[in-house]
Design a protein around this motif. Structure first.
Motif, short mmCIF file in Angstrom:
data_model
loop_
_atom_site.label_atom_id
_atom_site.label_comp_id
_atom_site.label_asym_id
_atom_site.label_seq_id
_atom_site.Cartn_x
_atom_site.Cartn_y
_atom_site.Cartn_z
N ASP A 228 0.85 -1.19 0.00
CA ASP A 228 0.00 0.00 0.00
C ASP A 228 0.88 1.24 0.00
O ASP A 228 1.89 1.30 0.70
N TRP A 435 -8.82 -4.35 13.01
CA TRP A 435 -9.58 -4.94 11.90
C TRP A 435 -9.28 -6.44 11.86
O TRP A 435 -8.13 -6.86 11.87
N TYR A 485 -17.64 -8.91 6.95
CA TYR A 485 -17.47 -7.46 6.81
C TYR A 485 -18.54 -6.65 7.55
O TYR A 485 -18.24 -5.65 8.19
N CYS A 490 -14.90 -5.17 11.78
CA CYS A 490 -14.48 -3.98 12.53
C CYS A 490 -15.07 -3.96 13.94
O CYS A 490 -15.12 -2.91 14.59
N CYS A 493 -12.35 -2.74 16.16
CA CYS A 493 -11.59 -1.56 15.73
C CYS A 493 -11.46 -0.57 16.89
O CYS A 493 -12.35 -0.46 17.74
N SER A 631 -11.78 5.06 13.38
CA SER A 631 -12.56 4.17 12.53
C SER A 631 -13.98 4.72 12.45
O SER A 631 -14.36 5.63 13.19
N THR A 688 -17.39 -3.31 -3.16
CA THR A 688 -16.58 -3.30 -1.95
C THR A 688 -16.19 -1.86 -1.63
O THR A 688 -16.00 -1.05 -2.55
N ASP A 689 -16.10 -1.56 -0.35
CA ASP A 689 -15.68 -0.22 0.05
C ASP A 689 -14.84 -0.32 1.31
O ASP A 689 -14.82 -1.36 1.98
N ASN A 690 -14.11 0.74 1.60
CA ASN A 690 -13.33 0.79 2.85
C ASN A 690 -13.76 1.99 3.68
O ASN A 690 -12.94 2.69 4.26
N GLN A 692 -15.09 1.98 6.47
CA GLN A 692 -14.78 1.82 7.89
C GLN A 692 -13.39 2.32 8.23
O GLN A 692 -13.09 2.56 9.40
N SER A 693 -12.53 2.49 7.23
CA SER A 693 -11.20 3.02 7.48
C SER A 693 -11.12 4.52 7.29
O SER A 693 -10.10 5.15 7.60
#
Length: 913
Positions: A228, A435, A485, A490, A493, A631, A688-690, A692-693
């Motif tokens: 990343d 996570w 998910y 999370c 988190c 988060s 898909t998504d992020n 939560q981050s």
């Protein structure tokens, strides 16, 4: 037979023998005269001479790779061998193994791969066939069809690859092969093994033949990976008070700010087993029946370790940057405060069972009519549902670090941990869960095909024959996803407790001492890792406990709260695609005094049904805004089932023409219309998504409105066969793609947040123009060489505007091999070059920039020595230049990915009887 044709036949006696030996015998073909001298050339030179002979006698533009001997393909991987052909490049696994082929610059989604002209089921989400599934020992040859014939299977714009398995009646008598190979990779420092056995026999009258092959390999592949390097771009419209004067000036707006950075290593233990068999019955010169079976099993268990640094985000807590260095609007260096040590351990499991069962019968009904029927079923099953694990743990505190970009390589990250500790000093009392994701899909792909082909010959000066027939293919692919998910990933988190507080022993030492060896960046070379079973035990240990976290927040965990860790069926990431295709074709074959041609039409009708589910993000709320790594809670609507139906039909014309300027100089021309279907996963909009981050990106993998890509194309080639096994050729080609599929990135407001959303769409058009050159030459002293070069120029139009080059296409590629064969020694040194290419039209620098992959040079060396007529020893080296994969996001100091996989060395023996 006219005089010219007779001369051509005499010069091509070996060529015709090769073509007959590597493909199914032609029913009714005359046997060769017993007085004809037969010269057998084996090893690399023999393989290359066979390939040239196939090319010379083909009625359209084709390049081939032939097996050196029974059970020995030129390279350990079929795709590696194909990469030596002009216009073909490969993409590789994390461990450096060739996996997919790109033909004439177009990716695997524009090509079709068949085995004995049968479509192979695949274990990924689409149609792309992964060459790492089939052991090369099971393949006797491979043809790459670069132009289209009406009788050929439709579905490829770049080109079609047909793999050919060995047949016993092609090599009468009793034969056997046993081989064993050991390999060593200097990055993984592990040894792998491969064993291969083949037995072939025919009856004395050569009416019945049977062949069976078994191969097994196991080993370890490793890649050091920059997992990343997320960067907030100008599209995010982020500002920062760089000089800390309390005012945002013009040069502090729309900055490119590093957001997160992760480095680590990824290793795969694999086992690959394959069985192939063929039974042939040819009772007379009119009838031939064959049964084919292929079974393969790939087991690949991967483990990855990553250390991550989160430096900036869109929350109120992101004002932790100082000593910022700007180059234009790009932050190239900065100090970061309040950085949590965050470490990832992941497991991925890929178990793939692939099978193909086929029955083929060919019968000569009359002196002029041959009919061939073929029926098959191919299936691929991937067992990965909910079996992948991605766990994160962090050690929050007043840690800090320095991040700085480096030209052409990894960025520096110099951490400063509290109390003067190193990262390896952190243990169970420091790390907290964060996570904790479980995911993976069970994929099943089933292809059932039937074809009926006929060839009607004519006693005519020009019209030689008519090919006509029909084909039907039914394909069903299901992707059944399991994950945690929505509820479990999370649930922990925010670092709610340390593992030490609940009595869990989770932390382990980093297993490698050569992380990113050879890279000059100042980075951590080791860090703690986790035992995933003990991590899960730590979550379970917190059930029913009341714990105060490091910020002073009290939380009581439910008696069975850790059960949220378990994956459940996720309809939103699942789909069921059904595709039925019917085709009819008619092709006329012509031949004149110095020319030949074929022209025909293929009518295709395809019906598709896609079933999937979809949900929406309804609420996003930040949980711990004061944390250095906050988060977000994300609430989704219930999933709703969707069904999309579509159909299309098309008539595809094709014409191929060849003219013998001299006996050795051949001019070819071709024109056709072709199509390439969307990959199956592109028909289902899995999301898909992020969120939560807090990075707020969304990837929608499919689009039910995606249509096939259609292409008008033309080729012209000049081929000079200046000696037996020698070739000098040049080809120019042009393709105009209508509705090419590209990735579209937009900004969308979702639940009050601005998301970067990426989804495939049909672009307006794309144009591809290319040049291919090739040469092959052998000398009497045992030396020889082959060389190929390809230049490809592409352009695209999206929404009426110029969108730059077609992603995934290298402008330049070439391959060069030096060969030596004399007496008992055979050696080959090969270099395959792929120029830089666009991998993503998106760049954080803005619309005028793209993400590009750097050029690569893959060098290999193989040496073989025949100790006796039956025993051969070999050594081989792959990736001798220690090449790596590197891509950059619009400038050479802003990497998108960097991946090292090391060099591999092999030693083996082979015994023939």
């Amino acid at each position: 037979m006219n005089k010219h044709k007779t001369k051509i036949f005499r010069q091509s006696t070996l060529a015709c023998a090769v073509v007959l030996g590597l493909s199914a015998p032609q029913v009714g073909a005359q046997q060769s005269d017993d007085s004809t001298e037969v010269i057998v050339v084996t090893a690399v030179r023999g393989s290359l001479e066979k390939s040239v002979s196939i090319k010379q006698n083909a009625k359209s533009l084709v390049d081939s790779i032939a097996a050196e001997e029974l059970g020995r393909f030129p390279d350990d991987n079929v795709a590696d061998s194909l990469s030596h052909i002009s216009g073909i490049t490969v993409s590789r696994t994390r461990g450096g193994e060739a996996q997919y082929v790109n033909i004439r610059g177009l990716g695997p989604e524009f090509s079709i791969v068949t085995l004995n002209n049968r479509i192979l089921a695949t274990d990924d989400g689409g149609r792309n066939f992964a060459f790492d599934v089939i052991p090369s020992e099971m393949i006797n040859g491979a043809d790459v069809w670069k132009t289209v014939e009406a009788k050929g299977i439709e579905g490829s714009i770049g080109g079609a690859v047909n793999l050919k398995s060995a047949k016993a009646l092609d090599n009468p008598g009793q034969h056997g092969v046993f081989s064993a190979t050991a390999d060593y990779n200097d990055l993984s420092e592990e040894v792998g093994k491969k064993f291969n056995a083949i037995y072939s026999t025919t009856t004395d009258d050569e009416t019945l033949g049977f062949i069976v092959g078994v191969t097994h390999a196991n080993g370890n592949e490793r890649a050091d990976d920059m997992f990343d390097n997320f960067v907030f771009g100008v599209q995010d419209e982020m500002s920062y008070d760089v000089n800390a004067d309390g005012i945002i000036s013009a040069n502090e707006e729309n900055l490119v700010i590093p957001g997160s950075y992760a480095l680590g290593s990824y290793a795969t233990d694999f086992s690959r087993t394959g069985v192939t068999s063929n039974l042939q019955w040819r009772p007379n010169n009119k009838l031939q029946v064959g049964v084919d079976i292929m079974l393969t099993k790939l087991e690949a268990d991967s483990t990855g370790y990553t250390q991550s640094f989160y430096m900036a985000d869109e929350s109120e807590a992101q004002n932790r940057l100082s000593n910022i260095v700007l180059d234009g609007n790009v932050i190239t260096a900065m100090d970061v405060a309040d950085v949590s040590m965050e470490v990832v351990t992941l497991d991925e499991h890929r178990t793939v069972d692939t099978s193909l069962f086929g029955l083929n019968a060919k019968y000569q009904l009359t002196d002029d009519l041959i009919v061939e029927a073929d029926v098959y079923r191919s299936q691929s099953e991937r067992d990965s549902g909910g079996k992948n694990t991605f766990v994160v743990a962090g050690a929050p505190g007043a840690h800090s670090g320095h991040y700085e970009l480096n030209n052409g390589g990894l960025p520096d990250y110099i951490p400063t941990w509290t109390e003067g500790r190193s990262s390896n000093d952190f243990g169970n009392d420091d790390f907290s869960p964060h996570w904790a994701a479980r995911d993976g899909s069970d994929i099943k792909d089933t292809v059932t095909g039937f074809s009926l082909d006929s060839e009607l010959s004519f006693d005519h000066d020009v019209l030689v024959s008519l090919d006509f027939g029909a084909a039907y293919t039914s394909r069903n692919k299901t992707n059944t996803a399991y994950d945690n998910y929505e509820y479990g990933a999370c649930n922990y988190c925010g670092y709610p407790f340390t593992f030490g507080e609940v009595g869990a022993d989770v932390v382990r030492d980093f297993p490698y001492d050569n992380l990113f060896a050879g890279e000059g960046a100042n980075i951590p070379r080791s860090f703690p890792i986790f035992s995933i079973p003990d991590y899960a035990a730590g979550l379970a240990a917190s059930d029913g406990m009341t714990i105060v976290d490091y910020l002073g927040n009290e939380r009581t965990f439910g008696e069975n709260e850790s059960e949220l860790w378990e994956p459940i069926y996720n309809p939103v990431n699942s789909y069921d695609i059904e595709e039925d295709t019917t085709a009819l074709y008619l092709q006329a074959n012509f031949e004149g005094d110095r020319w030949f041609a074929n022209a025909g039409l293929r009518w295709v009708k395809t019906e598709v049904t896609a079933m999937y589910s979809y949900n929406n993000i309804e609420l996003i709320q930040i949980v711990n805004p004061d944390s250095s790594n906050p988060s977000w809670d994300v609430e989704y609507s219930d999933s709703a089932a969707q069904t999309a139906n579509g159909s299309y039909s098309k008539i595809l014309p094709a014409i191929n023409f060849g003219f013998h300027i001299t006996d050795d100089l051949l001019l070819r021309a071709a024109a056709a219309q072709s199509l390439s279907r969307p990959t199956l996963d592109q028909l289902a909009p899995l999301t898909t998504d992020n969120a939560q981050s807090g990075l707020f990106t969304m990837d929608i993998s499919g689009n039910p409105n995606i249509e096939p890509v259609f292409s008008d194309q033309a080729d012209m080639a000049l081929e000079w066969y200046f000696e037996e096994g020698g070739l000098l050729n040049a080809t120019v080609f042009w393709k105009e793609l209508d509705g090419f599929i590209t990735s579209n990135t937009t900004r969308e407001e979702i639940a009050g947040e601005s998301f970067q959303v990426t989804q495939p769409i049909n672009g307006d058009s794309a144009e591809v123009f290319g040049l291919e050159l090739g040469v092959q030459k052998f000398f009497e002293n045992g030396f020889g060489f082959t060389a190929s070069y390809a230049y490809t120029d592409t352009s695209t139009v999206v929404n009426g505007e110029d969108a730059g080059a077609l992603p995934g296409v290298a402008d330049t590629s070439y391959s060069f091999s030096v060969i030596y064969e004399k007496d008992r020694l055979s050696a080959q040194l090969a270099l395959d070059y792929t120029g830089d290419l666009v991998v993503d039209a998106f760049s954080p620098l803005g619309d005028d920039y793209q993400t590009t992959m750097e050029e690569s040079k893959i060098m290999s060396l193989s040496v073989k020595y025949d100790v006796t007529d039956y025993l051969q020893l070999s050594v081989e080296g792959q990736n001798l230049l220690d090449e790596s994969n590197r891509s950059f996001q619009g400038r050479p100091d802003l990497p998108a990915s960097i991946q090292l996989y090391g060099r591999t060395f092999k030693a083996g023996l082979r015994y023939d009887f």
